[in-house]
Design a protein around this motif. Structure first.
Motif, PDB file in Angstrom:
ATOM      1  N   ASP A 104      55.145 -14.810 -34.939  1.00 50.13           N
ATOM      2  CA  ASP A 104      54.612 -15.650 -36.003  1.00 50.13           C
ATOM      3  C   ASP A 104      55.398 -16.955 -36.108  1.00 50.13           C
ATOM      4  O   ASP A 104      56.408 -17.144 -35.424  1.00 50.13           O
ATOM      5  CB  ASP A 104      54.636 -14.898 -37.332  1.00 50.13           C
ATOM      6  CG  ASP A 104      53.599 -13.775 -37.361  1.00 50.13           C
ATOM      7  OD1 ASP A 104      52.730 -13.743 -36.465  1.00 50.13           O
ATOM      8  OD2 ASP A 104      53.671 -12.919 -38.259  1.00 50.13           O
ATOM      9  N   HIS A 166      50.166 -16.654 -38.976  1.00 51.23           N
ATOM     10  CA  HIS A 166      49.996 -15.651 -37.924  1.00 51.23           C
ATOM     11  C   HIS A 166      49.922 -16.346 -36.571  1.00 51.23           C
ATOM     12  O   HIS A 166      49.083 -17.205 -36.337  1.00 51.23           O
ATOM     13  CB  HIS A 166      48.718 -14.843 -38.170  1.00 51.23           C
ATOM     14  CG  HIS A 166      48.552 -13.698 -37.223  1.00 51.23           C
ATOM     15  ND1 HIS A 166      49.306 -12.550 -37.300  1.00 51.23           N
ATOM     16  CD2 HIS A 166      47.727 -13.540 -36.153  1.00 51.23           C
ATOM     17  CE1 HIS A 166      48.939 -11.713 -36.336  1.00 51.23           C
ATOM     18  NE2 HIS A 166      47.991 -12.294 -35.623  1.00 51.23           N
ATOM     19  N   HIS A 174      49.690 -15.728 -43.896  1.00 56.36           N
ATOM     20  CA  HIS A 174      49.888 -14.512 -44.671  1.00 56.36           C
ATOM     21  C   HIS A 174      50.184 -14.912 -46.124  1.00 56.36           C
ATOM     22  O   HIS A 174      51.276 -14.695 -46.651  1.00 56.36           O
ATOM     23  CB  HIS A 174      51.047 -13.695 -44.088  1.00 56.36           C
ATOM     24  CG  HIS A 174      50.825 -13.260 -42.668  1.00 56.36           C
ATOM     25  ND1 HIS A 174      50.034 -12.196 -42.331  1.00 56.36           N
ATOM     26  CD2 HIS A 174      51.292 -13.773 -41.498  1.00 56.36           C
ATOM     27  CE1 HIS A 174      50.026 -12.046 -41.017  1.00 56.36           C
ATOM     28  NE2 HIS A 174      50.778 -13.001 -40.480  1.00 56.36           N
ATOM     29  N   GLN A 177      51.498 -12.372 -48.859  1.00 58.39           N
ATOM     30  CA  GLN A 177      52.891 -11.902 -48.833  1.00 58.39           C
ATOM     31  C   GLN A 177      53.830 -13.079 -48.575  1.00 58.39           C
ATOM     32  O   GLN A 177      54.370 -13.239 -47.475  1.00 58.39           O
ATOM     33  CB  GLN A 177      53.101 -10.824 -47.753  1.00 58.39           C
ATOM     34  CG  GLN A 177      52.551  -9.468 -48.112  1.00 58.39           C
ATOM     35  CD  GLN A 177      51.190  -9.231 -47.479  1.00 58.39           C
ATOM     36  OE1 GLN A 177      50.827  -9.887 -46.517  1.00 58.39           O
ATOM     37  NE2 GLN A 177      50.444  -8.297 -48.041  1.00 58.39           N
ATOM     38  N   ILE A 206      53.900  -7.890 -43.484  1.00 56.67           N
ATOM     39  CA  ILE A 206      52.884  -8.935 -43.545  1.00 56.67           C
ATOM     40  C   ILE A 206      51.711  -8.643 -42.624  1.00 56.67           C
ATOM     41  O   ILE A 206      50.685  -9.338 -42.684  1.00 56.67           O
ATOM     42  CB  ILE A 206      53.485 -10.313 -43.201  1.00 56.67           C
ATOM     43  CG1 ILE A 206      54.057 -10.327 -41.775  1.00 56.67           C
ATOM     44  CG2 ILE A 206      54.545 -10.700 -44.216  1.00 56.67           C
ATOM     45  CD1 ILE A 206      54.619 -11.681 -41.351  1.00 56.67           C
ATOM     46  N   HIS A 207      51.837  -7.600 -41.789  1.00 54.85           N
ATOM     47  CA  HIS A 207      50.739  -7.234 -40.887  1.00 54.85           C
ATOM     48  C   HIS A 207      50.104  -5.894 -41.256  1.00 54.85           C
ATOM     49  O   HIS A 207      49.372  -5.308 -40.452  1.00 54.85           O
ATOM     50  CB  HIS A 207      51.231  -7.199 -39.436  1.00 54.85           C
ATOM     51  CG  HIS A 207      51.646  -8.530 -38.898  1.00 54.85           C
ATOM     52  ND1 HIS A 207      52.962  -8.941 -38.843  1.00 54.85           N
ATOM     53  CD2 HIS A 207      50.914  -9.564 -38.404  1.00 54.85           C
ATOM     54  CE1 HIS A 207      53.021 -10.157 -38.318  1.00 54.85           C
ATOM     55  NE2 HIS A 207      51.789 -10.564 -38.049  1.00 54.85           N
ATOM     56  N   TRP A 210      46.438  -6.046 -41.025  1.00 55.34           N
ATOM     57  CA  TRP A 210      45.959  -6.639 -39.779  1.00 55.34           C
ATOM     58  C   TRP A 210      45.823  -5.563 -38.712  1.00 55.34           C
ATOM     59  O   TRP A 210      46.614  -4.630 -38.640  1.00 55.34           O
ATOM     60  CB  TRP A 210      46.941  -7.702 -39.282  1.00 55.34           C
ATOM     61  CG  TRP A 210      46.973  -8.936 -40.146  1.00 55.34           C
ATOM     62  CD1 TRP A 210      47.409  -9.023 -41.427  1.00 55.34           C
ATOM     63  CD2 TRP A 210      46.540 -10.238 -39.781  1.00 55.34           C
ATOM     64  NE1 TRP A 210      47.288 -10.299 -41.897  1.00 55.34           N
ATOM     65  CE2 TRP A 210      46.763 -11.083 -40.898  1.00 55.34           C
ATOM     66  CE3 TRP A 210      45.999 -10.786 -38.617  1.00 55.34           C
ATOM     67  CZ2 TRP A 210      46.452 -12.430 -40.886  1.00 55.34           C
ATOM     68  CZ3 TRP A 210      45.702 -12.132 -38.596  1.00 55.34           C
ATOM     69  CH2 TRP A 210      45.920 -12.947 -39.723  1.00 55.34           C
ATOM     70  N   ARG A 215      42.853 -10.065 -39.247  1.00 50.99           N
ATOM     71  CA  ARG A 215      42.937  -9.504 -40.588  1.00 50.99           C
ATOM     72  C   ARG A 215      41.727  -8.627 -40.873  1.00 50.99           C
ATOM     73  O   ARG A 215      40.593  -8.970 -40.540  1.00 50.99           O
ATOM     74  CB  ARG A 215      43.023 -10.636 -41.620  1.00 50.99           C
ATOM     75  CG  ARG A 215      43.209 -10.153 -43.043  1.00 50.99           C
ATOM     76  CD  ARG A 215      43.289 -11.324 -44.017  1.00 50.99           C
ATOM     77  NE  ARG A 215      43.453 -10.840 -45.373  1.00 50.99           N
ATOM     78  CZ  ARG A 215      44.610 -10.520 -45.928  1.00 50.99           C
ATOM     79  NH1 ARG A 215      45.712 -10.653 -45.217  1.00 50.99           N
ATOM     80  NH2 ARG A 215      44.691 -10.079 -47.158  1.00 50.99           N
ATOM     81  N   SER A 220      43.405  -6.046 -48.919  1.00 46.47           N
ATOM     82  CA  SER A 220      44.598  -6.745 -49.378  1.00 46.47           C
ATOM     83  C   SER A 220      45.482  -5.762 -50.124  1.00 46.47           C
ATOM     84  O   SER A 220      45.246  -5.461 -51.298  1.00 46.47           O
ATOM     85  CB  SER A 220      44.220  -7.925 -50.286  1.00 46.47           C
ATOM     86  OG  SER A 220      45.377  -8.600 -50.728  1.00 46.47           O
TER      87      SER A 220
END
Length: 416
Positions: A104, A166, A174, A177, A206-207, A210, A215, A220
């Protein structure tokens, strides 16, 4: 006697001689300055990582592994599974190991996931540790430590918010977050200055929403829920390894390179750095060649100056001959003058170099991360200075031989 005559002659032509000395001095300072920058850049390049015995990553090329793991250039061909990482960490020869997770970015700066061990074991410039200029190492899941260049370029301070994007060139962020800057590292002159450092667990956090690089639509997960999850990473990009004994380095390297569960590669940072420097070394050779040509041009200018002064000094040479000076004396006079000019130019050039180093050292270190040592002239630099003086003597032989061959009558004749 000849020495006194040479000094008097040079004093009588102070302006012309001074310009010649200055030209030689500037050319010598330029050449030695390029040499200092070259050696300083090479040393800083090599000292980007210090105290790390091995770098482990997916099997690729040694230079490629070095570039993305240390210099944050390029991407890994594959990742290392967490199970493999733990097995390598458990090897008897591994004294310490630090995982690195990349992928990232934040406003063109790379984001790196790691553990707090990174701040303890990463060393640069002959073993210097990382230091905080402000704040502390990340304590919370969504804390981030940023390098000095990141803070300076983006104007961040402690508690500034950071939203990670990302990938490297992605407009997808992201945003759900966000991170908080918990600390800012002191300037190191290494790629760490341009890195945003978070924890491995944060990279996983943060993934959470995903899958396969995209995503999940409409999903969420709240941060409070994420904090309670098992955020153990499945893979890492690379690992820095310290070995308990230098004698066991090659044994651990062979173990990694022959690892049966997945194709891995372990490299020696110093060897890979030398290989990389060999690739980019053509530029330094070209720069040195240009600087050498500047020195040669200055020496040719000195020879031209002596040649042009001969026409003005024909009567002077004839008077010396008429007073009993032998042709060898005339030759020696011109050679001594040229030697003094070249020596003065080389000495002044050395002085200009060190004055420039005193001024430029902190500026170059801050701007480019290149540390220019201010120490006594090296053997190579001493050879360059002696070569300049010797070349000055050699080029002076051409006009000196011409003066040697002049007759007394040649200088006494009035030419119209």
């Amino acid at each position: 006697m000849i020495l006194r005559l040479a000094i008097a002659s040079l004093s009588a032509r102070a302006l012309t001689v001074g310009m010649t000395v200055l030209a030689i001095a500037l050319s010598v300072a330029l050449y030695l300055g390029v040499e200092k920058v070259r050696t300083g850049a090479k040393a800083s390049f090599t000292d980007t990582i210090s105290g790390t015995d091995l770098i482990v990553g997916a099997r690729s090329g040694s230079v490629q592994l070095l570039l993305y793991s240390v210099f944050r250039i390029g991407n890994a061909t594959n990742n290392v599974t967490w199970d493999s990482y733990q097995e390598i960490a458990g090897h008897p020869a591994a004294e310490w190991i630090v995982p690195i997770s990349l992928g990232d970015s934040h406003r063109q700066f790379r984001v790196m996931g790691t553990t707090k061990d990174f701040f303890e074991h990463y060393k640069y410039r002959k073993g210097q540790p990382l230091e905080m200029s402000d704040g502390v190492i990340m304590d919370d899941l969504f804390d981030a430590v940023i390098g000095a260049d990141v803070a300076k370029s983006l104007g961040y301070t402690v508690d500034s918010p950071i939203v990670v994007a990302h990938g490297l060139a992605s407009f997808v962020e992201h945003k759900d977050q966000p991170f908080r800057v918990s600390g800012i590292l002191a300037k190191t002159g290494t790629p760490v200055d341009r890195t945003v450092i978070v924890s491995l667990e944060a990279m996983e956090a943060i993934h959470v929403d995903w899958k396969t690089g995209a995503r999940t639509p409409g999903q969420s997960t709240p941060a409070d829920v994420i904090r309670k999850m098992d955020l153990t990473p499945k893979t890492v990009t690379a690992a820095l390894v310290g070995v308990d004994s230098p004698l066991r380095t090659f044994a651990l390297q062979r173990y990694v390179n022959e690892y049966p569960k997945e194709p891995l590669l372990a490299i020696l940072p110093g060897v890979a750095l030398q290989e990389l420097w060999g690739i980019v070394g053509i530029a330094e050779t070209a720069l040195l060649a240009v600087s050498a040509m500047v020195v040669v041009t200055a020496l040719i200018g000195m020879m031209a100056t002596i040649f042009s002064s001969l026409n003005e000094r024909r009567r002077e040479m004839a008077i010396f001959r008429a007073m009993g000076a032998r042709p060898v004396t005339i030759l020696g006079l011109l050679v001594i003058e040229a030697t003094m000019i070249a020596t003065a130019g080389a000495g002044l050039g050395l002085g200009l170099l060190y004055c420039g180093l005193v001024v430029a050292q902190p500026i170059v270190d801050s701007a480019f991360g290149i540390w220019l040592d201010i120490d006594a002239p090296t053997l190579r630099e001493a050879v360059v200075i002696l070569a300049v003086v010797g070349a000055g003597v050699i080029v002076s032989l051409v006009p000196a031989i011409r003066a040697y061959r002049m007759s007394v009558a040649d200088g006494m004749m009035v030419k119209t």
